[in-house]
Every structure is written in structure tokens, then in C-alpha cells.
Design an enzyme around this catalytic site. Structure first.
Site, PDB file in Angstrom:
ATOM      1  N   LYS A  73       0.795  -1.198   0.170  1.00  0.00           N
ATOM      2  CA  LYS A  73       0.161  -0.039   0.031  1.00  0.00           C
ATOM      3  C   LYS A  73       0.672   1.249  -0.103  1.00  0.00           C
ATOM      4  CE  LYS A  73      -4.204  -1.818   0.120  1.00  0.00           C
ATOM      5  NZ  LYS A  73      -5.089  -1.614  -0.912  1.00  0.00           N
ATOM      6  N   SER A 126      -3.395 -12.875   3.124  1.00  0.00           N
ATOM      7  CA  SER A 126      -4.011 -12.414   1.743  1.00  0.00           C
ATOM      8  C   SER A 126      -2.819 -12.939   0.827  1.00  0.00           C
ATOM      9  CB  SER A 126      -4.039 -10.906   1.655  1.00  0.00           C
ATOM     10  OG  SER A 126      -3.008 -10.233   1.846  1.00  0.00           O
TER      11      SER A 126
END
Lengths: 315, 90
Positions: free
Chosen positions: A43, A257
Site C-alpha cells: 500500500k 492475503s
């Protein structure tokens, strides 16, 4: 490698081969280690690009307050960058996220407003939109609808992948805001038109899907279905199993994830091997496992681990 | 041809609370029609005039049918079908 500041070091992550998980010398898996970014996740790329763009556009001015709905990593990246650039930050985060996310956000002095666990990130988005309307002077970069999110991956992640792996045939990443897949996908469509762009979408426990009706569903504004070749749904059990295999066989300690993404990547690898095709499959390691240790899902039986993640936003 | 269909919480008012139901059909469209026969109203919740509703995702063996053949996706015996509302990540 030398950089003038921490923010200048965002990206440029290693791509490492997985000799033990790759099914053959013709079908190879490659992991892009995005946990090597400053705040430990992919991110950082999108958030830095969104902040830079908002400053350029004059939307963000000194001392401004940022607002963002986030299940964790975006908020953590934004908290660090906001601190360095002199902005305040309010994060709307679902209650059902790991304790470490709260600790990290608080360390960088972000203010956290928790949204209801039921409905997961959909609910965080809804609450953030209400707050944005009530506080018109706050700046919501809004990762789900901000073109700079995908652009960051078009400008950096995509070119890095092709530079390191010119023979790339498949790209596999997680589907959240869809920024990674949209940006890298668009870059590959232009530079490797034959490459397959594959999404691995986490399938959470039922709590997260507890919407009142189907009209409360959510598709990020930046999502363009035509960029993807296929999209797989991966449940917590497979994600945990693969996360553990990554540790045991390749020494990579990643978040869940990444396990979900690896599950989809291994499925593709198996299919290529059966078809007698060669493949170079690159996938994203979104973050390290550190932020999820408190879930307890790295130890014990798969049943217990699956139970531990039930109802959590584990991706 | 019989398949298991996982139904999300919001649609269980139609299935009498059942999480997993059985349906049959050679294509997804036929399975949805069969579901609508057993659980009236199901079809309208999943489909509109243009096909699959925007916030409805259907997966056959964990693969999103929008990237298969959509409603024309072939269904084989023992396939598993999962219906989920579209949700945000990130």
C-alpha cells in the site's frame, strides 16, 4: 541501495523465485516481496502516489486532515506519510481487524474511528462517506475511486515486474481496492498482451457478508472487469494452508492475503504443467505476517486457525 | 445433474435458513431457474434484465462466472456453486 529519504525508497522490491513450490523447471513461481516497503506492505506505493497527486492538484494543503476508510494497510501507510508531510489522519476501520493494525496506526498518531464488524469494509466505506459529508474540510483520498491508486502500479510495479521477469506469462494479485490488478494489468496489456491477469479474492467468514440487502454491495469505482483474465475466490482455510507452505518450503513469512494469492497461483501452475505449457507466474506478497501474529492462525491445527480468522478481515 | 449451492445470509430468508441447497441444471442459467422453482423469488434477487446483478457474484468451483461463460457456464455433476454479495477490500 541509497535513497535520499525513506519515501524515495518506496517500491523497487525484490522478485524471488520459489524453487520448492514451483512444479517444474518449466513452470516457475516468482514472489514480489512488497513487505519490503517502508511500512511493510504494497500500500505504500498507492498511498504515496495518491498523496503526491492530491498535493499537485492543490486538494491537500499544509495542516490538512485526511480521512480514509481502510481495513489496515492503506491506513498504516497513510499514517506514516501523513506524519512526515504534516497532515492529520482519521481512519475508519472495521472492528474485526487485528490488534496490531490499531497499534501501528496509533503509533503514527492516526485517529481511528471503528465501523461495525458486520458488513466489513463496505460499512467502513459507508461511514467514511458520511463523515466526509459532515466534514467538508477533510480530504478523503478514497483509495477505491482514486485513479492514482492504480496509476502507482502502472508506473512502478508493472515496469519492475517486466524488467525483472521479461518472460512473465501470468500475474496474480489480491483483489481489494483492485488498484494493483488494474495498474499492473493495464501495463501488462500494453507490454505483454498475452499475459494472463488473475485476481485472487479473499472469501471471508459470513459476518463480513452480513449486508441487509444486495443493494448494499460494493464494487470499487476504479474496477474495470475487462482488465482481468480470471478471478478466483479463496477461503480462509486455503489461505492459511498456503501461508504456512510459504513459510515451510520457501522461508517467506507473509500475511494471509498472500496465502490466498499463492493458492490461485499454484492452481494456475498445476494447470500449465498438466497442459505441458511453460509458465513464469509472478505473484504479490502483499505484506509480512507480523501484523497477524495475534490472530493465532500461524500455529495449531488448520481447523483452529480457520476458526480464529472467522469473522476477521484477514486480507 | 446435482450441485451444491452456497447461499449467503441475505438470501437465506428464501431458503428457510438453509446455507447450502441442492439444485440441478446443465448451465448456470438452468441452475438459477431450478433454484427459483424451489425457492420462489431467488431468480429476481440474482438476475435483472441484463443478466447477473451488479452486486451479485457467483463462483463455480471458486471461479467467478463473469470470467467463464457467465450464465451460460457449463455445470457438471459435483460442481460447487457459491453466491456472494460484492464487498470491498483494502
Amino acid at each position: 541501495m541509497r535513497f535520499n529519504s525513506l519515501l524515495d525508497s518506496v517500491g523497487h522490491t525484490p522478485l524471488v523465485g520459489l524453487p520448492n513450490l514451483s512444479p517444474s523447471s518449466d513452470v516457475r513461481l516468482w514472489a514480489k516481496l512488497e513487505d519490503r516497503n517502508p511500512t511493510g506492505s504494497i500500500k505504500d506505493r498507492a498511498v504515496l502516489a495518491m498523496v503526491d497527486q492530491a498535493e499537485k492538484d492543490g486538494r491537500l494543503t499544509p495542516g490538512a486532515t485526511l480521512l480514509e476508510p481502510t481495513s489496515g494497510n492503506t491506513g498504516i501507510a497513510l499514517a506514516m506519510i501523513a506524519k512526515l508531510r504534516g497532515y492529520k489522519l482519521v481512519c475508519v476501520m472495521p472492528k474485526n481487524t487485528s490488534a496490531e493494525r490499531t497499534q501501528l496506526l496509533e503509533m503514527w498518531e492516526a485517529r481511528i474511528m471503528y465501523s461495525d464488524a458486520v458488513g466489513g469494509s463496505n460499512e467502513a466505506v459507508r461511514v467514511a462517506k458520511v463523515l466526509a459529508a459532515e466534514n467538508p474540510d477533510w480530504v478523503m483520498l478514497y483509495q477505491y475511486g482514486n485513479a492514482a491508486n492504480a496509476q502507482a502500479h502502472y508506473d512502478t510495479t508493472g515496469p519492475e515486474l517486466i524488467a525483472d521477469l521479461p518472460t512473465l506469462t501470468h500475474f496474480v494479485a489480491g483483489l481489494g481496492t483492485t488498484g494493483t490488478l488494474m495498474g499492473v494489468g493495464r501495463y501488462l496489456r500494453e507490454h505483454r498482451p498475452a499475459a494472463r491477469i488473475v485476481a485472487a479474492e479473499p472469501r471471508y467468514g459470513e459476518l463480513v457478508y452480513g449486508l441487509r440487502n444486495l443493494d448494499e454491495g460494493f464494487v470499487p469505482e476504479i474496477y474495470d472487469e475487462s482488465i482481468l483474465s480470471s478471478r478466483f475466490s479463496v477461503g480462509a482455510r486455503d489461505a492459511i494452508r498456503r501461508t504456512r507452505e510459504l513459510i515451510e518450503l520457501e522461508g517467506i513469512f507473509a500475511g494471509f492475503s498472500t496465502g490466498a494469492i499463492l493458492h490461485a497461483a499454484l492452481g494456475i501452475a498445476e494447470k500449465a504443467k498438466r497442459a505441458g505449457e511453460s509458465a513464469d507466474i509472478a505473484f504479490i506478497v502483499c505484506d509480512g505476517g507480523w501484523k497477524y501474529l495475534s490472530t493465532g492462525a500461524y500455529e495449531g491445527s488448520l481447523d483452529d486457525a480457520e476458526m480464529a480468522l472467522d469473522g476477521q478481515l484477514w486480507a | 445433474m446435482s450441485v451444491e449451492v452456497r447461499v449467503p445470509t441475505i438470501l437465506r430468508s428464501l431458503t428457510g435458513g438453509e446455507k447450502v441447497v441442492t439444485a440441478s441444471g446443465g448451465t448456470l442459467a438452468a441452475v438459477v431457474a431450478d433454484l427459483d422453482g424451489s425457492y420462489p423469488g431467488m431468480g429476481a434477487r440474482l438476475l435483472d434484465d441484463s443478466g447477473l446483478r451488479r452486486f451479485v457474484n457467483i463462483y463455480v468451483n471458486d471461479e467467478d462466472v463473469r470470467f467463464l461463460a457467465g450464465l451460460q457456464t457449463q455445470i457438471a455433476d459435483q460442481d460447487s456453486i457459491t453466491i456472494l454479495p460484492a464487498v470491498a477490500g483494502g
